[in-house]
Design a protein around this motif. Sequence first.
Motif, PDB file in Angstrom:
ATOM      1  N   LEU A   6       0.847  -1.181   0.000  1.00 30.91           N
ATOM      2  CA  LEU A   6       0.000   0.000   0.000  1.00 30.91           C
ATOM      3  C   LEU A   6       0.882   1.230   0.000  1.00 30.91           C
ATOM      4  O   LEU A   6       1.348   1.669   1.042  1.00 30.91           O
ATOM      5  CB  LEU A   6      -0.912   0.021   1.228  1.00 30.91           C
ATOM      6  CG  LEU A   6      -1.790   1.260   1.408  1.00 30.91           C
ATOM      7  CD1 LEU A   6      -2.645   1.464   0.172  1.00 30.91           C
ATOM      8  CD2 LEU A   6      -2.657   1.128   2.638  1.00 30.91           C
ATOM      9  N   GLN A   8       2.424   4.777   0.309  1.00 31.28           N
ATOM     10  CA  GLN A   8       2.032   5.945   1.084  1.00 31.28           C
ATOM     11  C   GLN A   8       2.022   7.161   0.173  1.00 31.28           C
ATOM     12  O   GLN A   8       2.857   7.312  -0.709  1.00 31.28           O
ATOM     13  CB  GLN A   8       3.023   6.163   2.245  1.00 31.28           C
ATOM     14  CG  GLN A   8       3.119   4.958   3.173  1.00 31.28           C
ATOM     15  CD  GLN A   8       1.826   4.732   3.890  1.00 31.28           C
ATOM     16  OE1 GLN A   8       1.229   5.666   4.402  1.00 31.28           O
ATOM     17  NE2 GLN A   8       1.382   3.477   3.931  1.00 31.28           N
ATOM     18  N   PRO A  57      -6.676  14.171   1.528  1.00 30.51           N
ATOM     19  CA  PRO A  57      -7.965  13.857   2.156  1.00 30.51           C
ATOM     20  C   PRO A  57      -8.578  14.983   2.967  1.00 30.51           C
ATOM     21  O   PRO A  57      -9.790  15.091   3.054  1.00 30.51           O
ATOM     22  CB  PRO A  57      -7.612  12.664   3.059  1.00 30.51           C
ATOM     23  CG  PRO A  57      -6.436  12.037   2.410  1.00 30.51           C
ATOM     24  CD  PRO A  57      -5.659  13.169   1.813  1.00 30.51           C
ATOM     25  N   TYR A  69     -11.978  11.517  -1.955  1.00 26.20           N
ATOM     26  CA  TYR A  69     -10.937  11.138  -2.901  1.00 26.20           C
ATOM     27  C   TYR A  69      -9.605  11.673  -2.414  1.00 26.20           C
ATOM     28  O   TYR A  69      -9.529  12.676  -1.712  1.00 26.20           O
ATOM     29  CB  TYR A  69     -11.238  11.647  -4.315  1.00 26.20           C
ATOM     30  CG  TYR A  69     -11.469  13.135  -4.430  1.00 26.20           C
ATOM     31  CD1 TYR A  69     -10.426  14.000  -4.764  1.00 26.20           C
ATOM     32  CD2 TYR A  69     -12.719  13.679  -4.202  1.00 26.20           C
ATOM     33  CE1 TYR A  69     -10.633  15.353  -4.872  1.00 26.20           C
ATOM     34  CE2 TYR A  69     -12.935  15.043  -4.318  1.00 26.20           C
ATOM     35  CZ  TYR A  69     -11.893  15.882  -4.652  1.00 26.20           C
ATOM     36  OH  TYR A  69     -12.107  17.235  -4.748  1.00 26.20           O
ATOM     37  N   ASP A  70      -8.536  10.964  -2.793  1.00 25.80           N
ATOM     38  CA  ASP A  70      -7.179  11.332  -2.411  1.00 25.80           C
ATOM     39  C   ASP A  70      -6.447  12.043  -3.544  1.00 25.80           C
ATOM     40  O   ASP A  70      -5.608  12.894  -3.299  1.00 25.80           O
ATOM     41  CB  ASP A  70      -6.381  10.084  -2.020  1.00 25.80           C
ATOM     42  CG  ASP A  70      -7.061   9.292  -0.924  1.00 25.80           C
ATOM     43  OD1 ASP A  70      -7.431   9.895   0.091  1.00 25.80           O
ATOM     44  OD2 ASP A  70      -7.225   8.078  -1.092  1.00 25.80           O
ATOM     45  N   SER A  81      -9.798   7.059  -4.462  1.00 22.33           N
ATOM     46  CA  SER A  81     -10.039   7.135  -3.025  1.00 22.33           C
ATOM     47  C   SER A  81      -9.474   5.886  -2.373  1.00 22.33           C
ATOM     48  O   SER A  81      -9.959   4.783  -2.608  1.00 22.33           O
ATOM     49  CB  SER A  81     -11.543   7.252  -2.736  1.00 22.33           C
ATOM     50  OG  SER A  81     -11.793   7.258  -1.346  1.00 22.33           O
ATOM     51  N   GLY A  82      -8.440   6.069  -1.555  1.00 24.52           N
ATOM     52  CA  GLY A  82      -7.810   4.917  -0.937  1.00 24.52           C
ATOM     53  C   GLY A  82      -7.140   4.043  -1.970  1.00 24.52           C
ATOM     54  O   GLY A  82      -6.641   4.516  -2.988  1.00 24.52           O
ATOM     55  N   ARG A  83      -7.149   2.743  -1.756  1.00 24.41           N
ATOM     56  CA  ARG A  83      -6.441   1.826  -2.649  1.00 24.41           C
ATOM     57  C   ARG A  83      -7.373   1.005  -3.519  1.00 24.41           C
ATOM     58  O   ARG A  83      -6.936   0.425  -4.504  1.00 24.41           O
ATOM     59  CB  ARG A  83      -5.530   0.903  -1.831  1.00 24.41           C
ATOM     60  CG  ARG A  83      -6.272  -0.074  -0.937  1.00 24.41           C
ATOM     61  CD  ARG A  83      -5.322  -0.712   0.065  1.00 24.41           C
ATOM     62  NE  ARG A  83      -4.289  -1.484  -0.588  1.00 24.41           N
ATOM     63  CZ  ARG A  83      -4.359  -2.796  -0.798  1.00 24.41           C
ATOM     64  NH1 ARG A  83      -5.445  -3.465  -0.448  1.00 24.41           N
ATOM     65  NH2 ARG A  83      -3.367  -3.437  -1.354  1.00 24.41           N
ATOM     66  N   GLN A  84      -8.648   0.928  -3.192  1.00 26.32           N
ATOM     67  CA  GLN A  84      -9.534   0.056  -3.961  1.00 26.32           C
ATOM     68  C   GLN A  84     -10.777   0.764  -4.484  1.00 26.32           C
ATOM     69  O   GLN A  84     -11.722   0.101  -4.899  1.00 26.32           O
ATOM     70  CB  GLN A  84      -9.930  -1.165  -3.117  1.00 26.32           C
ATOM     71  CG  GLN A  84      -8.768  -2.139  -2.948  1.00 26.32           C
ATOM     72  CD  GLN A  84      -9.153  -3.415  -2.228  1.00 26.32           C
ATOM     73  OE1 GLN A  84     -10.090  -3.434  -1.439  1.00 26.32           O
ATOM     74  NE2 GLN A  84      -8.424  -4.483  -2.485  1.00 26.32           N
ATOM     75  N   ASP A  85     -10.771   2.081  -4.521  1.00 25.80           N
ATOM     76  CA  ASP A  85     -11.875   2.831  -5.108  1.00 25.80           C
ATOM     77  C   ASP A  85     -11.341   3.839  -6.109  1.00 25.80           C
ATOM     78  O   ASP A  85     -10.578   4.743  -5.748  1.00 25.80           O
ATOM     79  CB  ASP A  85     -12.685   3.572  -4.030  1.00 25.80           C
ATOM     80  CG  ASP A  85     -13.676   2.667  -3.323  1.00 25.80           C
ATOM     81  OD1 ASP A  85     -14.288   1.827  -4.003  1.00 25.80           O
ATOM     82  OD2 ASP A  85     -13.835   2.804  -2.104  1.00 25.80           O
ATOM     83  N   TYR A 341      -4.508  -2.698  -6.202  1.00 28.95           N
ATOM     84  CA  TYR A 341      -4.894  -1.339  -5.822  1.00 28.95           C
ATOM     85  C   TYR A 341      -4.797  -0.398  -7.029  1.00 28.95           C
ATOM     86  O   TYR A 341      -4.064  -0.647  -7.986  1.00 28.95           O
ATOM     87  CB  TYR A 341      -4.035  -0.826  -4.667  1.00 28.95           C
ATOM     88  CG  TYR A 341      -2.553  -0.687  -4.974  1.00 28.95           C
ATOM     89  CD1 TYR A 341      -2.028   0.479  -5.527  1.00 28.95           C
ATOM     90  CD2 TYR A 341      -1.674  -1.730  -4.705  1.00 28.95           C
ATOM     91  CE1 TYR A 341      -0.684   0.603  -5.810  1.00 28.95           C
ATOM     92  CE2 TYR A 341      -0.327  -1.618  -4.978  1.00 28.95           C
ATOM     93  CZ  TYR A 341       0.168  -0.446  -5.528  1.00 28.95           C
ATOM     94  OH  TYR A 341       1.506  -0.331  -5.817  1.00 28.95           O
TER      95      TYR A 341
END
Length: 367
Positions: A6, A8, A57, A69-70, A81-85, A341
């Motif tokens: 994951l 950073q 964020p 969303y990131d 958004s994050g790792r799986q969206d 991801y």
Amino acid sequence: MMHARLPQRSSLPERAVGVSRRPSDSAPPLAALQRSIGNAAVTRVLTGTPLQRYVEPDGERDIADTAPYDRISENGRIAVSGRQDAFVEAELIASANAVLAASEQVRIRLEAGREVVVGGRVLHRVLPVFASREAADAAQTNSDHEPLAGESAQDREAKLESYRRSVVQPPAALGVLLQDIARLASGGRPSDRNINDVHQRLLALAMENQGATWAAANVPLNPLLDPVDYLKTAGRLIGVIVMEYADSREPERVMQDLLITMPNDCQAAAQRLLGTRTGELQQAPAEPAVGQNHYVNLSDAPGRWNNHFGAVIMRDGDDTLTFEAAADSTSRISEGKSLGYFALYGKHGTSQSFDADLRRQNTAGNG
């Protein structure tokens, strides 16, 4: 190989996007600005304040946004958004699928999921799936547990439930090894050959199910130093692996969507999705198209990783959306539906490019 399951997100510099116009041009209509970039950005554009391409964020949000969303692409058509969206415009999904379908070797397609509003745009969650059962089989996966294009929601849910059941029981090889250990322990001093066989099997199972870090810390280095004691230790370790197996599979059991099973390895993941031969993955162009891959060689930079690969599934102008995996020596599973991801990268040669992003992570030791 990159060791980061994951990545950073580091703080990235601002880059002006907004509306390009000459000083003599009249200001764009307010309604047009609102439609294109969202209410929260209008004031910044009109006042000349640069917008962040990638919004953290805790950054300012449009009041109409319905999903966090990131990172968001410069044109606002892709958000992660994050790792799986990942959320994208429906038109981008259609155009990406046309490119993916035109390639004989690419194994995946993209599905449009739930609808959200990000930055004043209507986007859809995107989900990679295998193009067919044959494509899943070619990727050496269990097609009974993989998402396939054209399946009904009921079919997908049944597969997900079947997959969850399949990961509850520890690998049968652990039980077989334990039986062999018990047989050797009851037959007097075992031969060096038998002890080495047990050692290699135990080490492989420990690495696969517990991760290389756990295996290095718990499996004795020299099984021949005291073979009888080694067999006792091996039996205890198998018991620990079995007990901890359920915890290692928790992400697999609680996920809401049936995802593509990804290897715990970035190169193998790109090959599984794209069907690209190993030697071709390293020949990635600087600006890969949909169905191609990013590649960076990190051997010239200090850090923990040698290289990294990322399969490109979408483009929005200069920005690329990838679906990828990254080798993680501490992971307790070698493959799993929680390993894949999404990531969003900027134009090659900028501070937000794939190369720059990965080099920054490599130097910082993040992940």
